[in-house]
Write an enzyme that holds these catalytic residues in place. Sequence first.
Site, mmCIF file in Angstrom:
data_model
loop_
_atom_site.group_PDB
_atom_site.id
_atom_site.type_symbol
_atom_site.label_atom_id
_atom_site.label_comp_id
_atom_site.label_asym_id
_atom_site.label_seq_id
_atom_site.Cartn_x
_atom_site.Cartn_y
_atom_site.Cartn_z
ATOM 1 N N ASP A 174 0.860 -1.184 0.000
ATOM 2 C CA ASP A 174 0.000 0.000 0.000
ATOM 3 C C ASP A 174 0.898 1.236 0.000
ATOM 4 O O ASP A 174 2.131 1.114 -0.051
ATOM 5 C CB ASP A 174 -0.954 0.001 1.205
ATOM 6 C CG ASP A 174 -2.332 0.558 0.848
ATOM 7 O OD1 ASP A 174 -2.380 1.727 0.428
ATOM 8 O OD2 ASP A 174 -3.330 -0.164 0.968
ATOM 9 N N HIS A 245 -2.918 3.066 -4.640
ATOM 10 C CA HIS A 245 -2.308 2.606 -3.385
ATOM 11 C C HIS A 245 -0.871 2.140 -3.617
ATOM 12 O O HIS A 245 -0.462 1.086 -3.123
ATOM 13 C CB HIS A 245 -3.143 1.486 -2.758
ATOM 14 C CG HIS A 245 -4.440 1.965 -2.168
ATOM 15 N ND1 HIS A 245 -4.506 2.674 -1.000
ATOM 16 C CD2 HIS A 245 -5.719 1.843 -2.606
ATOM 17 C CE1 HIS A 245 -5.772 2.963 -0.719
ATOM 18 N NE2 HIS A 245 -6.536 2.484 -1.690
ATOM 19 N N GLU A 315 -9.851 2.653 -5.236
ATOM 20 C CA GLU A 315 -9.460 4.006 -4.869
ATOM 21 C C GLU A 315 -8.269 4.504 -5.697
ATOM 22 O O GLU A 315 -7.215 4.846 -5.158
ATOM 23 C CB GLU A 315 -9.150 4.077 -3.372
ATOM 24 C CG GLU A 315 -10.378 3.785 -2.520
ATOM 25 C CD GLU A 315 -10.115 3.853 -1.034
ATOM 26 O OE1 GLU A 315 -11.040 4.183 -0.279
ATOM 27 O OE2 GLU A 315 -8.974 3.557 -0.610
#
Length: 541
Positions: A174, A245, A315
């Site tokens: 991440d 990420h 995302e």
Amino acid sequence: MAMDLVPAPRSVEHGEGAFVLGEATALVAGPGTETVARWLRNTVGVALGRPMPPGEAGTPGAIELRIDADLEPEAYRLTVTHRVEIVGGSAAGVFWGAQTLRQLLGPDAYRKACADPGARRGITRQVVEDAPRFAWRGLMLDVSRHFMPKDGVLRYLDLLAAHKLNVFHFHLTDDQGWRVEIKRFPRLTEVGAWRARTKYGHRASELWDEKPHGGFYTQDDIREIVAYAAERHISVVPEIDIPGHSQAAIAAYPELGNTDVIDTTRLSVWDTWGVNPNVLAPTDNTLRFYEGVLEEVLELFPAETSPFVHIGGDECPKDQWKASPAAQARIKELGLDGEDGLQSWFIRHFDRWLADRGRRAIGWDEILEGGLAPGAAVSSWRGYAGGIEAARAGHDVVMCPEQQVYLDHRQAPGPDEPMPIGYVRTLEDVYRFEPVPPQLTEAEARHVLGTQANVWTEVMQDQGRVDYQVFPRLAAFAEVAWSALPAPAARDFADFERRMRSHYPRLDALGVAYRPPGGPLPWQKRPGVLGRPIDGSPPNV
């Protein structure tokens, strides 16, 4: 008592009398059950001071393990008379039966050494017949935001097994840290595994932990974790995030970022939380880089135990791609439908790449945007909608909606919850979670592989904080995933709470720092750090 089992079995029939586990009780391992026998000796046997020497089939008063292929693969039948017989449809079924035997033997069976060698170890005569509702019963653990050392991961595998959960979704990369050694790209861990400081609390908090944080698993660590999981019939699903990420990877290898938009050489491993704007550049170099990463990942996570590889896909802000001449040229060259099409291009590429190597890609439900290759599966996290859409399109689905089974969310509305974030989701809320949406037809519902609870660790600095957020709610989730429960409104939560009174001492023996039913203990309370109040919760002041 059998009725104190968690998760609840399909059926229990009680008899008269008891079986006593004695010093001379033999353990008979039928073909294919040898690993289960070793686990029983090394855990239950050691905990209760019973050596469980090997024996032959038919040994009087023995514990006998046997496979019967006529049963469902993970089903078992535990028969307690003057002896104990555990019959499973496979070694996995026998193992789940052995976990039930452990519960019946009492909390002392969960210790690391025998606390009372002279205690009588008896079980009432009974027959327990059981099988899981879902094939995928999982927990996702984020070790990127806060690193969990290897011993802690092995411990969590034991906790999953104790609750008959069989999938460990291992969130390894991440923005805040890269946690798996990749030998051809050493800077991923030399640089990407470490950050200089860490936001303390929600990202709106003004507090910082100025101590550097990080860590990673060597390739031998990963092999050990995978082997340990396999002995407990747990599949490990590694997650390597693309194309969002990814700041930790870009900090290590700046050429992976959108260099025509920002100076990626100035990026470091991210030290705060939220959705990060720095995403991968859509270049051939990026594809080759992540193919190299995944080649090593596939070697570390063999297909027999890890058929799925999670590729993230969630995302991914498109602002840098919109501003990047190189990204816009790529969209035009490939004839894609804008930036959403570019994300789909990333996902489809690695879906095909994995399929060509006998693996299945799975990603968060954003991978549906722009189209999805037929073999890919979906983790539905933004509610039920993504899972419904995927199942109707013929894709397999794992249901893990944030509103129900994100265990990092607070467990009560009061001000004492430590670093409270997210929705209030009580033990009862989790117990009433239903993984299969009623909108699906019977045929569509067959695409629901199962369910998992997700644990994001932004505000969990150590093992005790993880324990507090995960337990006891994971026990309720395990019952949802395993047991044939009625519709949510008809579930007997009072009976579950009664059975939990027997289960808390098991967790105590395991050293789990769970949230007590009456609320946090003084040292577990909120330390006055800003949380994120939503869903009608009182403000944090």
